[in-house]
Scaffold this motif. Sequence first.
Motif, mmCIF file in Angstrom:
data_model
loop_
_atom_site.group_PDB
_atom_site.id
_atom_site.type_symbol
_atom_site.label_atom_id
_atom_site.label_comp_id
_atom_site.label_asym_id
_atom_site.label_seq_id
_atom_site.Cartn_x
_atom_site.Cartn_y
_atom_site.Cartn_z
ATOM 1 N N ALA A 118 0.835 -1.212 0.000
ATOM 2 C CA ALA A 118 0.000 0.000 0.000
ATOM 3 C C ALA A 118 0.868 1.259 0.000
ATOM 4 N N ARG A 119 2.108 1.134 0.505
ATOM 5 C CA ARG A 119 3.026 2.286 0.501
ATOM 6 C C ARG A 119 3.999 2.210 -0.670
ATOM 7 N N LYS A 120 3.610 1.426 -1.668
ATOM 8 C CA LYS A 120 4.364 1.300 -2.923
ATOM 9 C C LYS A 120 5.761 0.711 -2.744
ATOM 10 N N GLY A 121 5.928 -0.104 -1.709
ATOM 11 C CA GLY A 121 7.234 -0.722 -1.467
ATOM 12 C C GLY A 121 7.687 -1.584 -2.642
ATOM 13 N N HIS A 122 8.998 -1.581 -2.870
ATOM 14 C CA HIS A 122 9.599 -2.416 -3.924
ATOM 15 C C HIS A 122 9.878 -3.791 -3.294
ATOM 16 N N LEU A 123 8.913 -4.716 -3.450
ATOM 17 C CA LEU A 123 8.939 -5.949 -2.663
ATOM 18 C C LEU A 123 9.468 -7.169 -3.405
ATOM 19 N N ILE A 124 10.153 -7.998 -2.624
ATOM 20 C CA ILE A 124 10.529 -9.344 -3.052
ATOM 21 C C ILE A 124 10.031 -10.243 -1.921
ATOM 22 N N VAL A 125 9.250 -11.269 -2.245
ATOM 23 C CA VAL A 125 8.665 -12.083 -1.177
ATOM 24 C C VAL A 125 9.154 -13.515 -1.277
ATOM 25 N N MET A 126 9.596 -14.058 -0.136
ATOM 26 C CA MET A 126 9.920 -15.487 -0.089
ATOM 27 C C MET A 126 8.723 -16.223 0.514
ATOM 28 N N CYS A 127 8.213 -17.224 -0.220
ATOM 29 C CA CYS A 127 7.051 -17.949 0.295
ATOM 30 C C CYS A 127 7.217 -19.451 0.073
ATOM 31 N N SER A 128 6.321 -20.210 0.670
ATOM 32 C CA SER A 128 6.339 -21.660 0.476
ATOM 33 C C SER A 128 5.873 -21.987 -0.941
ATOM 34 N N ARG A 129 6.412 -23.071 -1.468
ATOM 35 C CA ARG A 129 6.076 -23.460 -2.839
ATOM 36 C C ARG A 129 4.561 -23.618 -2.981
ATOM 37 N N GLY A 130 4.027 -23.046 -4.056
ATOM 38 C CA GLY A 130 2.581 -23.153 -4.303
ATOM 39 C C GLY A 130 1.793 -22.005 -3.689
ATOM 40 N N GLU A 131 2.466 -21.123 -2.944
ATOM 41 C CA GLU A 131 1.716 -20.052 -2.288
ATOM 42 C C GLU A 131 1.990 -18.680 -2.891
ATOM 43 N N ALA A 132 2.599 -18.663 -4.073
ATOM 44 C CA ALA A 132 2.929 -17.373 -4.699
ATOM 45 C C ALA A 132 1.679 -16.517 -4.869
ATOM 46 N N ALA A 133 0.561 -17.183 -5.243
ATOM 47 C CA ALA A 133 -0.659 -16.401 -5.480
ATOM 48 C C ALA A 133 -1.148 -15.742 -4.197
ATOM 49 N N ALA A 134 -0.908 -16.419 -3.062
ATOM 50 C CA ALA A 134 -1.397 -15.886 -1.788
ATOM 51 C C ALA A 134 -0.571 -14.697 -1.290
ATOM 52 N N VAL A 135 0.644 -14.557 -1.812
ATOM 53 C CA VAL A 135 1.497 -13.463 -1.315
ATOM 54 C C VAL A 135 1.957 -12.521 -2.435
ATOM 55 N N GLY A 136 1.761 -12.945 -3.674
ATOM 56 C CA GLY A 136 2.442 -12.288 -4.794
ATOM 57 C C GLY A 136 1.802 -11.024 -5.312
ATOM 58 N N LEU A 137 0.728 -10.544 -4.681
ATOM 59 C CA LEU A 137 0.125 -9.267 -5.053
ATOM 60 C C LEU A 137 -0.197 -9.215 -6.539
ATOM 61 N N GLY A 138 -0.809 -10.290 -7.010
ATOM 62 C CA GLY A 138 -1.246 -10.335 -8.407
ATOM 63 C C GLY A 138 -0.104 -10.178 -9.388
ATOM 64 N N GLY A 139 1.039 -10.756 -9.062
ATOM 65 C CA GLY A 139 2.177 -10.721 -9.989
ATOM 66 C C GLY A 139 2.953 -9.421 -9.955
ATOM 67 N N SER A 140 2.617 -8.509 -9.050
ATOM 68 C CA SER A 140 3.308 -7.211 -9.077
ATOM 69 C C SER A 140 4.610 -7.213 -8.276
ATOM 70 N N CYS A 141 4.935 -8.345 -7.612
ATOM 71 C CA CYS A 141 6.243 -8.383 -6.952
ATOM 72 C C CYS A 141 6.945 -9.689 -7.268
ATOM 73 N N ARG A 142 8.252 -9.666 -7.088
ATOM 74 C CA ARG A 142 9.049 -10.859 -7.371
ATOM 75 C C ARG A 142 8.907 -11.855 -6.220
ATOM 76 N N VAL A 143 8.775 -13.140 -6.566
ATOM 77 C CA VAL A 143 8.547 -14.148 -5.526
ATOM 78 C C VAL A 143 9.645 -15.211 -5.587
ATOM 79 N N ILE A 144 10.132 -15.603 -4.419
ATOM 80 C CA ILE A 144 11.082 -16.724 -4.315
ATOM 81 C C ILE A 144 10.311 -17.859 -3.638
ATOM 82 N N GLU A 145 10.048 -18.943 -4.367
ATOM 83 C CA GLU A 145 9.294 -20.058 -3.776
ATOM 84 C C GLU A 145 10.263 -21.125 -3.288
ATOM 85 N N VAL A 146 10.079 -21.549 -2.033
ATOM 86 C CA VAL A 146 10.975 -22.557 -1.456
ATOM 87 C C VAL A 146 10.155 -23.747 -0.958
ATOM 88 N N PRO A 147 10.783 -24.925 -0.866
ATOM 89 C CA PRO A 147 10.052 -26.074 -0.326
ATOM 90 C C PRO A 147 9.686 -25.847 1.136
#
Length: 371
Positions: free
Chosen positions: A299-328
């Motif tokens: 909401a504050r326009k942060g330049h985000l990179i998110v590390m999440c569990s594999r398969g959960e990119a959609a739950a954290v990825g802000l509709g594809g607007s941030c880079r996601v690192i998926e890990v087991p």
Amino acid sequence: NKGNYEHYMQKEIHEQPASLTTTMRGRLIRGGSCKAKTVLLGGLKDHLKTIRRSRRIVFVGCGTSYNAALAARPIVEELSGIPVTMEIASDLLDRQGLIYREDTAVFVSQSGETADTFQALEYAKENGALCVGITNTVGSAIARKTDCGVHINAGCEIGVASTKAYTSQIVVMAMLALAVGDDTISSQQRREAIIDGLLDLPNKVREVLKLDKDMKDLAKLLMNEQSLLVFGRGYNYATALECALKVKEVALMHSEGILAGEMKHGPLALVDENLPILVIATHDACFSKQQSVIQQLHARKGHLIVMCSRGEAAAVGLGGSCRVIEVPQVEDCLQPVINIIPLQLLAYHLTILRGFNVDQPRNLAKSVTTQ
Ligand code: M6R
């Protein structure tokens, strides 16, 4: 010998499936048909009763070793039922902090020779605490001076940046938690799940190492930045601190690990569209809180990179607007072992791209034997 690798740090990161296997070898007992799975730490077995009776466990270390203890703290508290406090060795000495006869003080040190940690050990001994060593160096000063201990058996670590020793230290402290909690029936299922998780951990580490190329690509994006903030909480507060330490130490880039729960108490003011922020949001009991942190940073326009569990990119990825690192995903208390590995790779690639010496960073020594 660097084998097929260009640098020791790179070799030591990629060695982790093997170093973790060595750390666990002979220590996890699979149990028979009706026998429970259990942990055997030879160096501790005669002292477990004393540890179980202690009023408090105090973890003492510096740098990466401190971070490893911080990562293990929640599981040690959970399985032992004993409060765990954290001490940076120099700060314990500066304050002459209180240590009691009823304490178990655990000294964590890769080299076993760090001056501050050693002096804190002498201080705790004078105050009558049971002193336990967790080191990677047989015969080191800390290994000799402690009453008992566990060798992490990660193999020789040459890069100044500690990588494989960090993950092995976490595993040893998780095994310590299992051993201390071994007399409690109510947590048996939980303990067995962790032992299964430990046995499978080298496989999961192999999987996460496949992110090497992705981390190189991410490093290309970040290499000219001034700073990187890393938000974590719970089991992965330590991961945030350790990532920031690696980025500072080898890539010579400012980086800060931040407890996500503290975001609104200051750090939020830094957020704009330029400053890169890495948020660790793998699935555990803190997940929904981390989702809300992500929303607020977004909401504050942060330049985000998110590390999440594999398969959960959609739950954290802000509709594809941030880079996601998926890990087991692994057992929550072992997740810090998995999560730090892509971040070690990120620090490594950032350093190479920025043209710095990754094995021998400016101004630093592998073991800090003076104060
Ligand atoms: O040998 P130790 O584990 O006692 O060393 C403690 C720190 O000096 C060490 O972890 C340092 O922070 C590392 N170079 C970080 O990568």
